[in-house]
Design an enzyme around this catalytic site. Sequence first.
Site, PDB file in Angstrom:
ATOM      1  N   ASP A 104     -15.128  -4.969  -0.408  1.00 24.35           N
ATOM      2  CA  ASP A 104     -15.043  -6.209   0.360  1.00 24.35           C
ATOM      3  C   ASP A 104     -15.635  -6.044   1.756  1.00 24.35           C
ATOM      4  OD1 ASP A 104     -13.006  -4.636   1.406  1.00 24.35           O
ATOM      5  OD2 ASP A 104     -11.506  -6.235   1.430  1.00 24.35           O
ATOM      6  N   ARG A 105     -15.962  -4.798   2.136  1.00 23.80           N
ATOM      7  CA  ARG A 105     -16.618  -4.546   3.416  1.00 23.80           C
ATOM      8  C   ARG A 105     -17.989  -3.925   3.173  1.00 23.80           C
ATOM      9  NH1 ARG A 105     -13.703  -0.786   7.202  1.00 23.80           N
ATOM     10  NH2 ARG A 105     -12.939   0.225   5.318  1.00 23.80           N
ATOM     11  N   HIS A 129     -15.610  -6.749   8.107  1.00 28.07           N
ATOM     12  CA  HIS A 129     -15.137  -7.834   7.240  1.00 28.07           C
ATOM     13  C   HIS A 129     -15.832  -9.114   7.677  1.00 28.07           C
ATOM     14  CE1 HIS A 129     -11.841  -6.102   4.871  1.00 28.07           C
ATOM     15  NE2 HIS A 129     -11.515  -5.392   5.932  1.00 28.07           N
ATOM     16  N   LYS A 141      -3.160  -6.649  -3.018  1.00 27.02           N
ATOM     17  CA  LYS A 141      -3.495  -7.728  -2.103  1.00 27.02           C
ATOM     18  C   LYS A 141      -3.229  -9.048  -2.815  1.00 27.02           C
ATOM     19  CE  LYS A 141      -7.156  -5.230   0.406  1.00 27.02           C
ATOM     20  NZ  LYS A 141      -8.596  -5.199   0.767  1.00 27.02           N
ATOM     21  N   ARG A 144       0.854  -1.197   0.000  1.00 27.75           N
ATOM     22  CA  ARG A 144       0.000   0.000   0.000  1.00 27.75           C
ATOM     23  C   ARG A 144       0.886   1.242   0.000  1.00 27.75           C
ATOM     24  NH1 ARG A 144      -5.389   0.239   2.339  1.00 27.75           N
ATOM     25  NH2 ARG A 144      -5.308  -2.027   2.216  1.00 27.75           N
ATOM     26  N   ASP A 190     -13.090  -0.980  -2.341  1.00 29.35           N
ATOM     27  CA  ASP A 190     -12.946  -2.210  -3.132  1.00 29.35           C
ATOM     28  C   ASP A 190     -14.073  -3.193  -2.864  1.00 29.35           C
ATOM     29  OD1 ASP A 190     -11.976  -2.648  -0.545  1.00 29.35           O
ATOM     30  OD2 ASP A 190     -10.497  -4.120  -1.170  1.00 29.35           O
ATOM     31  N   SER A 222      -8.163  -0.039  -1.206  1.00 26.37           N
ATOM     32  CA  SER A 222      -9.361  -0.125  -0.368  1.00 26.37           C
ATOM     33  C   SER A 222      -9.975   1.256  -0.168  1.00 26.37           C
ATOM     34  CB  SER A 222      -9.016  -0.792   0.966  1.00 26.37           C
ATOM     35  OG  SER A 222     -10.169  -1.017   1.729  1.00 26.37           O
ATOM     36  N   HIS A 223      -9.992   1.749   1.078  1.00 33.16           N
ATOM     37  CA  HIS A 223     -10.649   3.017   1.389  1.00 33.16           C
ATOM     38  C   HIS A 223      -9.677   4.189   1.424  1.00 33.16           C
ATOM     39  CE1 HIS A 223      -9.160   1.390   5.206  1.00 33.16           C
ATOM     40  NE2 HIS A 223      -8.962   2.647   5.536  1.00 33.16           N
ATOM     41  N   ASP A 250     -17.143  -0.171   1.041  1.00 35.37           N
ATOM     42  CA  ASP A 250     -15.893   0.568   0.960  1.00 35.37           C
ATOM     43  C   ASP A 250     -15.382   0.547  -0.477  1.00 35.37           C
ATOM     44  OD1 ASP A 250     -15.035  -2.062   0.842  1.00 35.37           O
ATOM     45  OD2 ASP A 250     -13.346  -1.788   2.207  1.00 35.37           O
TER      46      ASP A 250
END
Length: 461
Positions: free
Chosen positions: A257-258, A340, A113, A14, A255, A103-104, A253
């Site tokens: 995934d949440r 998650h 990832k 990241r 991407d 992500s966020h 979020d």
Amino acid sequence: MTDLSAIIKAYDVRGTVPDQLNEDVARAVGIAFARVLAEQGTGATAVVVAHDMRESGPGLVAAYAEGLRSVGLDVVNVGLCSTDELYYASGILDLPGAMFTASHNPAQYNGIKHCYAGAKPVGQESGLARIKEIAQDLLDSGAATEVGGLRGGYEERDMLPAYAEHLRGLVDLSGIRPLKVVVDAGNGMGGFTVPAVLGDAVLPALPLDIVPMYFELDGSFPNHEANPLEPKNIVDLQAAVVKNGADLGLAFDGDADRCFVVDADGDPVSPSAITALVATRELAKHPGGTVIHNLITSRAVPEIVTENGGVPVRTRVGHSFIKAEMAKTDAIFGGEHSAHYYFRDFWGADTGMLAAMHVLAALGEQDKPLKELAARFERYAASGEINSTVTDQRAKLDEVKQAFADSEQDELDGLTVSFADGAWINLRPSNTEPLLRLNIEAPSAERVAQLRDDVLAIVRG
């Protein structure tokens, strides 16, 4: 000179583009991942790659793919993708994968990832440290700037329809009562996956009236940060749910995934309550199953899992720990305070979309509003996460430990102190910043406030 220790963290890569993460870095990391796959004897001959809506994604993926192909691995590029769709591709194709996302994080960031075949996580202990070592050597020597002939093959594939069909096969929403749902995608990948899974863009329509918010894919996040755990980022969703008379609201979020949930009054439903709700549904399908929860989810979670005949298992915070415990115990489900949610039926990986579908099913299979349904899973008052900047984290932890020496303590992750009245505190250091993170739960808000003041007086004193 690029220092990869600044961007390769405990769980992923990241950094800011292009100063920390650029095409040379991506190419080096691609070569390094290929070598790690070979060193570990995985037998992998191909890697599936994808990116979110950030502008830097396609260029970084292309360079990373060059790195893979230069050492003979084939590349399956599934293009624009949510992180859980990449996990689906890794699982169904039985290939290692790389998802380019931050992500966020704000627009200037991107990241990677990694996962092994079957969506198994790649963390610091399981390959990421070695990836960093190899990639750093390649960058230092200049070997990552240019690569020779690309020996590996390349193909592009659209996995979205199959991903949507797979999720619909896990939770049947076709027979629920009609629901109006406001969805805030935050200009992230939820705007790409929600129409396919919950709408009629790919499959037949469901009894859902979707009210879209910020579905336009835009990695500059013009409306708000795509981090629904931050209260300011769900204000628009809360207002829209009330204005539209919706049954609930969902926020994803960046991407996707949440997933975060609000009820018909616009009030947040805690991720712990969602964890307990989904756990009861999974236990109904898999009686006696194991359910993972991290140590700062509500104590209501293990209580409800036990009451429903399941086996609760407590873990450290972080997806690599949850996923490792999922695999070790063959757990049916796992949940974290950060929204998650992990499913055995989804290769043990996290998917906010599948959690959202369970909530929709639970709500739509009965007539009560979500607030009343969720109340069954909310038993205690909580502080939420309180961060304090601290230069000497260990010294402050020791002070708190001494102050509560008469109470039960453990150090699974930071310091947890449990009190006779059922209250508990957890104080743990950040992996990446000079912070101590405090979480408190108690039978009453008054007790939470008292413990908060006592602990912060020490931590910030």
